[in-house]
Write a protein that holds these residues in place. Sequence first.
Motif, PDB file in Angstrom:
ATOM      1  N   LEU A   1      -4.628   5.677  10.738  1.00  0.00           N
ATOM      2  CA  LEU A   1      -4.163   6.721   9.824  1.00  0.00           C
ATOM      3  C   LEU A   1      -4.985   6.692   8.540  1.00  0.00           C
ATOM      4  N   GLN A   2      -5.432   7.870   8.122  1.00  0.00           N
ATOM      5  CA  GLN A   2      -6.084   8.032   6.829  1.00  0.00           C
ATOM      6  C   GLN A   2      -5.418   9.196   6.100  1.00  0.00           C
ATOM      7  N   LYS A   3      -5.462   9.139   4.785  1.00  0.00           N
ATOM      8  CA  LYS A   3      -4.823  10.176   3.984  1.00  0.00           C
ATOM      9  C   LYS A   3      -5.875  11.036   3.298  1.00  0.00           C
ATOM     10  N   SER A   4      -5.765  12.350   3.505  1.00  0.00           N
ATOM     11  CA  SER A   4      -6.600  13.291   2.767  1.00  0.00           C
ATOM     12  C   SER A   4      -5.788  13.840   1.597  1.00  0.00           C
ATOM     13  N   ASP A   5      -6.343  14.789   0.886  1.00  0.00           N
ATOM     14  CA  ASP A   5      -5.623  15.383  -0.243  1.00  0.00           C
ATOM     15  C   ASP A   5      -4.387  16.154   0.203  1.00  0.00           C
ATOM     16  N   THR A   6      -4.396  16.636   1.451  1.00  0.00           N
ATOM     17  CA  THR A   6      -3.322  17.529   1.890  1.00  0.00           C
ATOM     18  C   THR A   6      -2.550  17.054   3.115  1.00  0.00           C
ATOM     19  N   ALA A   7      -3.051  16.023   3.811  1.00  0.00           N
ATOM     20  CA  ALA A   7      -2.407  15.658   5.077  1.00  0.00           C
ATOM     21  C   ALA A   7      -2.736  14.219   5.446  1.00  0.00           C
ATOM     22  N   VAL A   8      -2.016  13.726   6.463  1.00  0.00           N
ATOM     23  CA  VAL A   8      -2.333  12.451   7.088  1.00  0.00           C
ATOM     24  C   VAL A   8      -3.166  12.735   8.333  1.00  0.00           C
TER      25      VAL A   8
ATOM     26  N   THR B   1       2.888  11.390  11.459  1.00  0.00           N
ATOM     27  CA  THR B   1       2.834  12.828  11.158  1.00  0.00           C
ATOM     28  C   THR B   1       2.664  13.099   9.670  1.00  0.00           C
ATOM     29  N   GLY B   2       2.958  12.117   8.824  1.00  0.00           N
ATOM     30  CA  GLY B   2       2.917  12.347   7.385  1.00  0.00           C
ATOM     31  C   GLY B   2       4.065  13.175   6.861  1.00  0.00           C
ATOM     32  N   ARG B   3       5.118  13.320   7.671  1.00  0.00           N
ATOM     33  CA  ARG B   3       6.242  14.164   7.273  1.00  0.00           C
ATOM     34  C   ARG B   3       7.018  13.588   6.093  1.00  0.00           C
ATOM     35  N   PHE B   4       6.962  12.277   5.933  1.00  0.00           N
ATOM     36  CA  PHE B   4       7.629  11.625   4.796  1.00  0.00           C
ATOM     37  C   PHE B   4       6.751  10.461   4.376  1.00  0.00           C
ATOM     38  N   PRO B   5       6.593  10.199   3.090  1.00  0.00           N
ATOM     39  CA  PRO B   5       5.617   9.203   2.625  1.00  0.00           C
ATOM     40  C   PRO B   5       6.087   7.762   2.777  1.00  0.00           C
ATOM     41  N   VAL B   6       6.129   7.263   4.008  1.00  0.00           N
ATOM     42  CA  VAL B   6       6.567   5.894   4.239  1.00  0.00           C
ATOM     43  C   VAL B   6       5.416   4.890   4.149  1.00  0.00           C
TER      44      VAL B   6
ATOM     45  N   VAL C   1      -2.784   1.134  10.172  1.00  0.00           N
ATOM     46  CA  VAL C   1      -2.466   1.143  11.600  1.00  0.00           C
ATOM     47  C   VAL C   1      -0.944   1.111  11.693  1.00  0.00           C
ATOM     48  N   PRO C   2      -0.310   2.149  12.220  1.00  0.00           N
ATOM     49  CA  PRO C   2       1.148   2.183  12.256  1.00  0.00           C
ATOM     50  C   PRO C   2       1.710   1.287  13.365  1.00  0.00           C
ATOM     51  N   GLY C   3       3.031   1.282  13.446  1.00  0.00           N
ATOM     52  CA  GLY C   3       3.714   0.499  14.470  1.00  0.00           C
ATOM     53  C   GLY C   3       4.532  -0.613  13.856  1.00  0.00           C
ATOM     54  N   ILE C   4       5.839  -0.371  13.683  1.00  0.00           N
ATOM     55  CA  ILE C   4       6.700  -1.353  13.016  1.00  0.00           C
ATOM     56  C   ILE C   4       7.135  -2.481  13.942  1.00  0.00           C
ATOM     57  N   ASP C   5       6.757  -2.395  15.217  1.00  0.00           N
ATOM     58  CA  ASP C   5       7.075  -3.414  16.218  1.00  0.00           C
ATOM     59  C   ASP C   5       5.797  -3.869  16.895  1.00  0.00           C
ATOM     60  N   LEU C   6       5.815  -5.092  17.403  1.00  0.00           N
ATOM     61  CA  LEU C   6       4.797  -5.505  18.364  1.00  0.00           C
ATOM     62  C   LEU C   6       5.313  -6.694  19.155  1.00  0.00           C
ATOM     63  N   ALA C   7       4.781  -6.817  20.342  1.00  0.00           N
ATOM     64  CA  ALA C   7       5.017  -8.006  21.167  1.00  0.00           C
ATOM     65  C   ALA C   7       3.724  -8.307  21.903  1.00  0.00           C
ATOM     66  N   GLY C   8       3.407  -9.591  22.002  1.00  0.00           N
ATOM     67  CA  GLY C   8       2.166  -9.961  22.668  1.00  0.00           C
ATOM     68  C   GLY C   8       2.020 -11.459  22.753  1.00  0.00           C
ATOM     69  N   THR C   9       0.765 -11.894  22.868  1.00  0.00           N
ATOM     70  CA  THR C   9       0.438 -13.295  23.094  1.00  0.00           C
ATOM     71  C   THR C   9      -0.417 -13.824  21.946  1.00  0.00           C
ATOM     72  N   VAL C  10      -0.051 -14.988  21.441  1.00  0.00           N
ATOM     73  CA  VAL C  10      -0.838 -15.607  20.380  1.00  0.00           C
ATOM     74  C   VAL C  10      -2.231 -15.934  20.907  1.00  0.00           C
ATOM     75  N   GLU C  11      -3.242 -15.461  20.166  1.00  0.00           N
ATOM     76  CA  GLU C  11      -4.631 -15.732  20.533  1.00  0.00           C
ATOM     77  C   GLU C  11      -5.178 -16.921  19.747  1.00  0.00           C
ATOM     78  N   SER C  12      -4.827 -16.996  18.475  1.00  0.00           N
ATOM     79  CA  SER C  12      -5.196 -18.151  17.659  1.00  0.00           C
ATOM     80  C   SER C  12      -4.182 -18.274  16.531  1.00  0.00           C
ATOM     81  N   SER C  13      -3.979 -19.517  16.050  1.00  0.00           N
ATOM     82  CA  SER C  13      -2.974 -19.742  15.016  1.00  0.00           C
ATOM     83  C   SER C  13      -3.382 -20.905  14.128  1.00  0.00           C
ATOM     84  N   ALA C  14      -3.243 -20.709  12.810  1.00  0.00           N
ATOM     85  CA  ALA C  14      -3.447 -21.787  11.851  1.00  0.00           C
ATOM     86  C   ALA C  14      -2.148 -22.513  11.537  1.00  0.00           C
ATOM     87  N   ASN C  15      -1.044 -22.050  12.118  1.00  0.00           N
ATOM     88  CA  ASN C  15       0.264 -22.663  11.920  1.00  0.00           C
ATOM     89  C   ASN C  15       0.653 -23.407  13.195  1.00  0.00           C
TER      90      ASN C  15
END
Length: 327
Positions: A7-14, A49-54, A61-75
């Motif tokens: 997602l990128q924002k222009s002067d008038t739209a997402v 959609t840019g319908r509301f400025p969240v 990169v949108p997406g408030i959820d994800l599930a997957g496999t750890v590829e590397s971890s410093a923890n």
Amino acid sequence: MFRAVFLQKSDTAVLSEVRELSEDSLPEGDVLVAVEYSTINYKDGLAITGRFPVVRQWPMVPGIDLAGTVESSANPRFKPGDKVLINGYGLGDAHWGGLAQKARVKSEWLIPVPSPFSTLNAMAIGTAGYTAMLCVLALEQHGVRPDRGPILVTGAAGGVGTIAIAVLAKLGFDVTASTGRLEEAAFLRQLGANQVIDRATLSSAGEMLGEEKWAGAIDTVGSATLANVCAATKYRGTVTACGLAQGLDFPTSVLPFILRNITLCGIDSVMAPYELRTEAWQRLARDLDVKKLDAVTQVLGLDQAIATASDVLSGKVRGRAVIDVNR
């Protein structure tokens, strides 16, 4: 390189597109996750959609959820190969989210995918189902039990609503489902609703205090609907509010609160404490029939995510829209 909704924002739209990005462009974090599935929620629909400025940072990169496999971890809490999930924490609006094949995130956001769920199951539940369980936990905390009377679920054919009905029914509650899609009545009864009502009976301005009908409610709609739900909640009942599909306003009075001593609980899924999150996921593993997930889930490819965002906002998606980011 990896593919992502960008997602990128222009002067008038997402401006929304699927493009290839470099792993070097990922934000800071101590865990790299190979994402398998994400989802399209109402908030994702607003972002894409840019319908509301969240969205708070650009590009995103949108997406408030994800599930997957750890590829590397410093923890040391997480190691390569671990199956993990994230809901919220600013994912998809302040930090690059799950609608991508890779995500670099903070380890304190990660929850191990609980048995018996797969990563696909975890996203079939997603923020919507996790929010539904937060609502159930709040109802229980305030003493709402099956013997107290019916429970109302508004926006019943949506993501929160479908999971809420399935969980409440398994717990023994008498569930009333409110929907604007009465053609889904048989589907909602299959999930566990005993009664299905037209949302039009709740969506217009009503009385400040009405007939006592429900011991509790899970409301995903807000506005006049939430006001009418509160007005018809039984003495010492509890209403949980977690959505705003109808609107941000709340045209009610104090009468249900001071004459019937009802409780209105706001439900936040984004910044909920880690202990509450893990409790919700443990309860989902116990109280949600995994077999019902297939009935509420459609799995789509990453190239379908942008079009699906508009469908979610229009109320055209039944249940959960899961995105297989590698498809």
